[in-house]
Design an enzyme around this catalytic site. Structure first.
Site, PDB file in Angstrom:
ATOM      1  N   ASN A  10       0.936  -1.114   0.030  1.00 44.38           N
ATOM      2  CA  ASN A  10       0.029   0.010  -0.003  1.00 44.38           C
ATOM      3  C   ASN A  10       0.833   1.109  -0.079  1.00 44.38           C
ATOM      4  OD1 ASN A  10      -1.745   1.942   0.518  1.00 44.38           O
ATOM      5  ND2 ASN A  10      -2.696   1.414   2.422  1.00 44.38           N
ATOM      6  N   TRP A  11       0.997   1.874  -0.956  1.00 49.01           N
ATOM      7  CA  TRP A  11       2.002   2.817  -1.185  1.00 49.01           C
ATOM      8  C   TRP A  11       1.483   4.374  -0.572  1.00 49.01           C
ATOM      9  CZ3 TRP A  11       4.093   2.340  -7.024  1.00 49.01           C
ATOM     10  CH2 TRP A  11       4.766   1.243  -7.098  1.00 49.01           C
ATOM     11  N   LYS A  12      -0.055   4.245  -0.425  1.00 53.11           N
ATOM     12  CA  LYS A  12      -0.525   5.356   0.243  1.00 53.11           C
ATOM     13  C   LYS A  12      -0.566   6.388  -0.779  1.00 53.11           C
ATOM     14  CE  LYS A  12      -0.499   3.298   4.764  1.00 53.11           C
ATOM     15  NZ  LYS A  12      -0.323   3.590   6.140  1.00 53.11           N
ATOM     16  N   HIS A  95      -9.721   1.367   4.772  1.00 54.00           N
ATOM     17  CA  HIS A  95      -8.435   1.531   5.564  1.00 54.00           C
ATOM     18  C   HIS A  95      -8.728   2.298   6.530  1.00 54.00           C
ATOM     19  CE1 HIS A  95      -4.319   2.585   6.301  1.00 54.00           C
ATOM     20  NE2 HIS A  95      -3.791   1.221   5.749  1.00 54.00           N
ATOM     21  N   GLU A  97      -7.050   4.731   7.588  1.00 50.89           N
ATOM     22  CA  GLU A  97      -6.919   6.217   7.349  1.00 50.89           C
ATOM     23  C   GLU A  97      -8.112   6.867   6.424  1.00 50.89           C
ATOM     24  OE1 GLU A  97      -3.147   5.670   5.301  1.00 50.89           O
ATOM     25  OE2 GLU A  97      -2.326   5.164   7.252  1.00 50.89           O
ATOM     26  N   GLU A 165      -5.714  -4.694  10.544  1.00 51.69           N
ATOM     27  CA  GLU A 165      -4.521  -3.764  10.982  1.00 51.69           C
ATOM     28  C   GLU A 165      -5.169  -2.787  12.177  1.00 51.69           C
ATOM     29  OE1 GLU A 165      -2.487  -2.544   6.740  1.00 51.69           O
ATOM     30  OE2 GLU A 165      -4.115  -1.154   7.267  1.00 51.69           O
ATOM     31  N   GLY A 171       1.999   2.568  10.874  1.00 50.89           N
ATOM     32  CA  GLY A 171       3.013   3.554  10.719  1.00 50.89           C
ATOM     33  C   GLY A 171       3.752   3.650  12.106  1.00 50.89           C
ATOM     34  N   SER A 211       3.367  -1.725  10.695  1.00 48.76           N
ATOM     35  CA  SER A 211       4.712  -1.841  10.702  1.00 48.76           C
ATOM     36  C   SER A 211       5.571  -3.076  10.492  1.00 48.76           C
ATOM     37  CB  SER A 211       4.935  -1.511  12.522  1.00 48.76           C
ATOM     38  OG  SER A 211       4.379  -0.396  12.679  1.00 48.76           O
ATOM     39  N   GLY A 232       2.811  -1.073   4.271  1.00 48.57           N
ATOM     40  CA  GLY A 232       2.937   0.485   4.001  1.00 48.57           C
ATOM     41  C   GLY A 232       4.205   0.865   3.771  1.00 48.57           C
ATOM     42  N   GLY A 233       4.655   1.607   4.843  1.00 44.20           N
ATOM     43  CA  GLY A 233       6.195   2.029   4.600  1.00 44.20           C
ATOM     44  C   GLY A 233       7.285   1.414   4.109  1.00 44.20           C
TER      45      GLY A 233
HETATM   46  P1  13P Z   1       2.883   0.518   7.985  1.00 46.21           P
HETATM   47  O1  13P Z   1       3.631  -0.669   7.249  1.00 46.21           O
HETATM   48  O2  13P Z   1       3.571   1.685   7.349  1.00 46.21           O
HETATM   49  O3  13P Z   1       2.677   0.419   9.424  1.00 46.21           O
HETATM   50  O4  13P Z   1       1.252   0.598   7.219  1.00 46.21           O
HETATM   51  C1  13P Z   1       0.310  -0.465   7.342  1.00 46.21           C
HETATM   52  C2  13P Z   1      -0.495  -0.095   6.496  1.00 46.21           C
HETATM   53  O5  13P Z   1      -1.521   0.964   6.636  1.00 46.21           O
HETATM   54  C3  13P Z   1      -0.867  -0.898   5.274  1.00 46.21           C
HETATM   55  O6  13P Z   1      -2.306  -0.509   4.606  1.00 46.21           O
END
Ligand code: 13P
Length: 255
Positions: A10-12, A95, A97, A165, A171, A211, A232-233
């Site tokens: 997920n590159w957000k 998600h 977010e 999640e 994050g 994470s 994510g990250g």
């Molecule tokens: P991180 O891996 O940066 O914690 O993010 C997880 C996420 O929200 C994947 O959708």
């Protein structure tokens, strides 16, 4: 039938078009030949076409990070399943977010999941409790309700995906313990079983997200209920993401 692990990036809201092309080229180069793991890249909408081109003809699949629940019409700024279906196999829905910053409700997630399914896109339905909900012993109730409502309109399809999640792990650099993640993924499977039957629920991939790194992925995917990760990250670094995919493949082979 054992479930094939799935690792989704997920590159957000990261990467320009040029950066997305380069990241996709590098990631595809590193992971296309890894077998035994399904791999999905979810770039921002604007880069989906370019990433789909970079992944075309390889084992790497493409997904979107969101979509609207109407198929077309006067919905300024929105993107629909009709627009995504030729480019995407998956779409991330609900998600945390989107739930917190954009007020996305379980009902919206349920409607989106149905429209995705009708258009041949597999939903990746995200659920997870906040830190406060966990501290006040409400994690199980909150997540069970999110699952129940998120899947309320869809019918069973073994390709659907649910991602656990926990908001506090996203994050933060502080992943859930593999025990908690496994327990919550088990709970999610139970909820899937209540609607679709327990045998069908056994076919569905349930991911952990929050994470995830190449160092901790093995501890998650070696658990009975955890079938991969939503990253994510760490998915923004090609080598690190490739290591997550490779470590998943070796953990899956070890069980
Ligand atoms: P991180 O891996 O940066 O914690 O993010 C997880 C996420 O929200 C994947 O959708």
């Amino acid at each position: 039938m054992p479930r094939t692990p799935l690792i989704a990036a997920n590159w957000k809201m990261n990467t320009t078009l040029a950066e997305a092309k380069e990241l996709a080229r590098n990631v595809v180069g590193f992971i296309a030949d890894v077998t035994g793991v399904d791999k999905v890249l979810c770039p921002p909408f604007i880069s989906i076409g370019a990433v789909a081109k970079a992944a075309a003809g390889t084992s790497v699949m493409v997904g979107a990070q969101n979509m609207y629940f109407e198929e077309q019409g006067s919905f300024t700024g929105e993107v629909s399943a009709l627009m995504l279906k030729d480019l995407c196999r998956y779409v991330i829905l609900g998600h945390s977010e989107r739930r917190s910053f954009f007020r996305e409700t379980d009902e919206a997630v349920a409607r989106k999941a149905l429209v995705a399914q009708v258009n041949g896109i597999q939903p990746i339905i995200c659920v997870g409790e906040t830190a406060h909900e966990r501290q006040s012993d409400r994690a199980v109730g909150v997540v069970a309700a999110q699952v129940r409502q998120g899947i309320s309109r869809i019918s069973f399809d073994p390709g659907m995906v649910v991602a656990y999640e926990p908001v506090w792990a996203v994050g933060s650099g502080l992943p859930a313990s593999p025990e908690i993640a496994n327990e919550m993924c088990g709970l999610i499977r139970k909820e899937l079983g209540a609607k679709f039957g327990s045998e069908n629920a056994e076919a569905v991939r349930i991911l952990y997200g929050g994470s995830v790194t190449s160092k901790n992925i093995g501890d998650f995917v070696s658990r009975r209920q955890i079938d991969g990760a939503l990253v994510g990250g760490a998915s923004l670094q090609a080598e690190e993401f490739a290591a997550i995919v490779r470590n998943t493949a070796s953990a899956a082979r070890a069980v």
